[in-house]
Enzyme design. Structure first.
Site, mmCIF file in Angstrom:
data_model
loop_
_atom_site.group_PDB
_atom_site.id
_atom_site.type_symbol
_atom_site.label_atom_id
_atom_site.label_comp_id
_atom_site.label_asym_id
_atom_site.label_seq_id
_atom_site.Cartn_x
_atom_site.Cartn_y
_atom_site.Cartn_z
ATOM 1 N N TYR A 47 0.830 -1.205 0.000
ATOM 2 C CA TYR A 47 0.000 0.000 0.000
ATOM 3 C C TYR A 47 0.860 1.247 0.000
ATOM 4 C CZ TYR A 47 0.754 0.975 5.019
ATOM 5 O OH TYR A 47 1.298 1.283 6.233
ATOM 6 N N LYS A 162 6.429 -1.820 2.055
ATOM 7 C CA LYS A 162 5.207 -1.224 2.624
ATOM 8 C C LYS A 162 4.066 -2.216 2.438
ATOM 9 C CE LYS A 162 3.072 3.308 3.249
ATOM 10 N NZ LYS A 162 3.195 3.341 4.705
ATOM 11 N N GLU A 194 11.831 2.335 14.466
ATOM 12 C CA GLU A 194 10.874 3.378 14.068
ATOM 13 C C GLU A 194 9.631 3.281 14.941
ATOM 14 O OE1 GLU A 194 9.584 2.706 9.993
ATOM 15 O OE2 GLU A 194 9.419 0.552 10.334
ATOM 16 N N LEU A 218 10.825 1.174 7.442
ATOM 17 C CA LEU A 218 10.279 1.652 6.181
ATOM 18 C C LEU A 218 10.938 2.996 5.887
ATOM 19 C CD1 LEU A 218 8.046 1.243 3.973
ATOM 20 C CD2 LEU A 218 6.812 3.018 5.221
HETATM 21 N N1 PDD Z 1 2.647 5.112 7.580
HETATM 22 N N2 PDD Z 1 7.303 3.743 9.045
HETATM 23 C C1 PDD Z 1 6.134 3.082 9.051
HETATM 24 C C2 PDD Z 1 6.089 1.729 9.666
HETATM 25 C C3 PDD Z 1 4.989 3.656 8.474
HETATM 26 O O1 PDD Z 1 3.829 2.974 8.449
HETATM 27 C C4 PDD Z 1 5.078 4.967 7.921
HETATM 28 C C5 PDD Z 1 3.896 5.652 7.296
HETATM 29 C C6 PDD Z 1 6.320 5.622 7.951
HETATM 30 C C7 PDD Z 1 6.511 6.991 7.359
HETATM 31 O O2 PDD Z 1 6.448 6.959 5.948
HETATM 32 P P1 PDD Z 1 5.956 8.229 5.117
HETATM 33 O O3 PDD Z 1 6.848 9.374 5.476
HETATM 34 O O4 PDD Z 1 6.121 7.808 3.722
HETATM 35 O O5 PDD Z 1 4.522 8.497 5.517
HETATM 36 C C8 PDD Z 1 7.416 4.977 8.509
HETATM 37 C C9 PDD Z 1 1.472 5.597 6.902
HETATM 38 C C10 PDD Z 1 1.221 7.065 7.094
HETATM 39 C C11 PDD Z 1 0.286 4.716 7.283
HETATM 40 O O6 PDD Z 1 0.506 3.514 7.353
HETATM 41 O O7 PDD Z 1 -0.825 5.212 7.456
#
Ligand code: PDD
Length: 300
Positions: A47, A162, A194, A218
């Site tokens: 996703y 992801k 994270e 991620l």
């Molecule tokens: N999540 N690490 C994890 C495990 C995440 O699920 C996310 C983002 C990030 C940050 O990635 P980005 O800067 O691309 O949003 C890091 C999204 C927002 C979600 O699952 O809703």
């Protein structure tokens, strides 16, 4: 090719929202996939979450590239080319009334008889996309900063993908919520990884420390952006493994994600983050990065 939307809706209620499912727009409230979809059975899919500001997707090429990487790592055929993905996102945004949105894209390996191995021959991937109003952290939360709790990182070792298989993240986030916190701070082998749904940043001696971009985290789209903001603002940016003791004695702790942007963490495990007058308050580096983020939004 993507069909042009036939009706431009002006949805106000969830019932009026539309989503993209396998080649067309349908009402979100009634959209369904077959129970044998491998996303449902195995969590076999990927996703993306793309923030949209003033109706323009932010850092779209980077999100698109990450989607392609995630699909390739799971050997799911990318169902659309760059133009088709861009048209889909644009058509989805156009059909909803909010200026700021977050678009959710999901691709699963498709529908097949239940067998852990990939279907052979491959089946058509399931493509789903929806959008929601983007609700950013309130001014009050931004002023106070978020609370977080420490947790062991119990997820699998392909966190760079992801994947929609998010049970480890779901349990971690719930543990944070149960403790009255917004996010968790996870460690693997004594090193910072994270949050449940955000990247984490440690500020020490005026520098931003970032955990390495490897299989343990991620790589957020804000990862690249934060390194650019640091470079533009003369803030040293150092990528290296970060010890738990360095997190616990940080000057500032920050989280970042598509839906939180850059948000300070001001309490960790019930103790204030930072030192002296800054203790328990959002710090100057976080504020500079937040300001830079706001500028980047308007320049996109
Ligand atoms: N999540 N690490 C994890 C495990 C995440 O699920 C996310 C983002 C990030 C940050 O990635 P980005 O800067 O691309 O949003 C890091 C999204 C927002 C979600 O699952 O809703």
């Amino acid at each position: 090719m993507l069909p042009a939307p036939t009706t431009i809706l002006n949805p106000t209620a969830a019932d009026d929202q539309v989503c993209w499912l396998n080649g067309g727009f349908v009402p979100l409230a009634t959209a369904t996939v077959p129970v044998l979809d491998r996303g449902f059975i195995f969590g076999d899919g990927v996703y993306e979450v793309v923030p949209v500001y003033a109706r323009a997707p932010f850092r779209w090429p980077e999100h698109r590239a990450r989607l392609r990487r995630s699909l390739a790592k799971l050997r799911i055929t990318d169902p659309m080319d760059n133009d088709q993905w861009a048209s889909l996102v644009e058509a989805l945004v156009t059909q909803h009334p909010w200026s700021d949105q977050f678009v959710y894209l999901q691709v699963t390996r498709g529908v097949a008889k239940r067998d852990h191995a990939f279907p052979d021959p491959a089946v058509q991937p399931t493509v789903f996309a929806m959008t929601s109003p983007l609700t950013l952290p309130s001014e009050d939360l931004r002023r106070r900063g978020a609370h977080a709790v420490s947790l062991p990182d119990e997820r699998w070792l392909h966190c760079d993908i992801k994947s929609i298989a998010l049970l480890g993240n779901v349990l971690a986030r719930q543990a944070a919520v149960d403790a009255g916190a917004v996010e968790c701070v996870m460690y693997r082998d004594g090193m910072l990884t994270e949050g449940s749904s955000s990247n984490l940043w440690v500020v020490r001696d005026g520098a931003v420390l970032a955990p390495p971009r490897d299989h343990r985290i991620l790589e957020g789209i804000r990862y690249g952006l934060i390194s650019e903001l640091c470079a533009a603002d003369g803030i040293p940016f150092m990528v290296r493994p970060i010890l738990r003791s360095e997190v616990e004695s940080a000057d500032e702790l920050l989280m970042s994600s598509a839906t939180k942007e850059i948000l300070p963490i001001t309490q960790l495990d019930g103790r204030p983050v930072g030192h002296g007058e800054q203790s328990g308050k959002p710090g100057p580096i976080g504020q500079r990065l937040h300001a830079g983020y706001q500028r980047a939004k308007t320049q996109a």
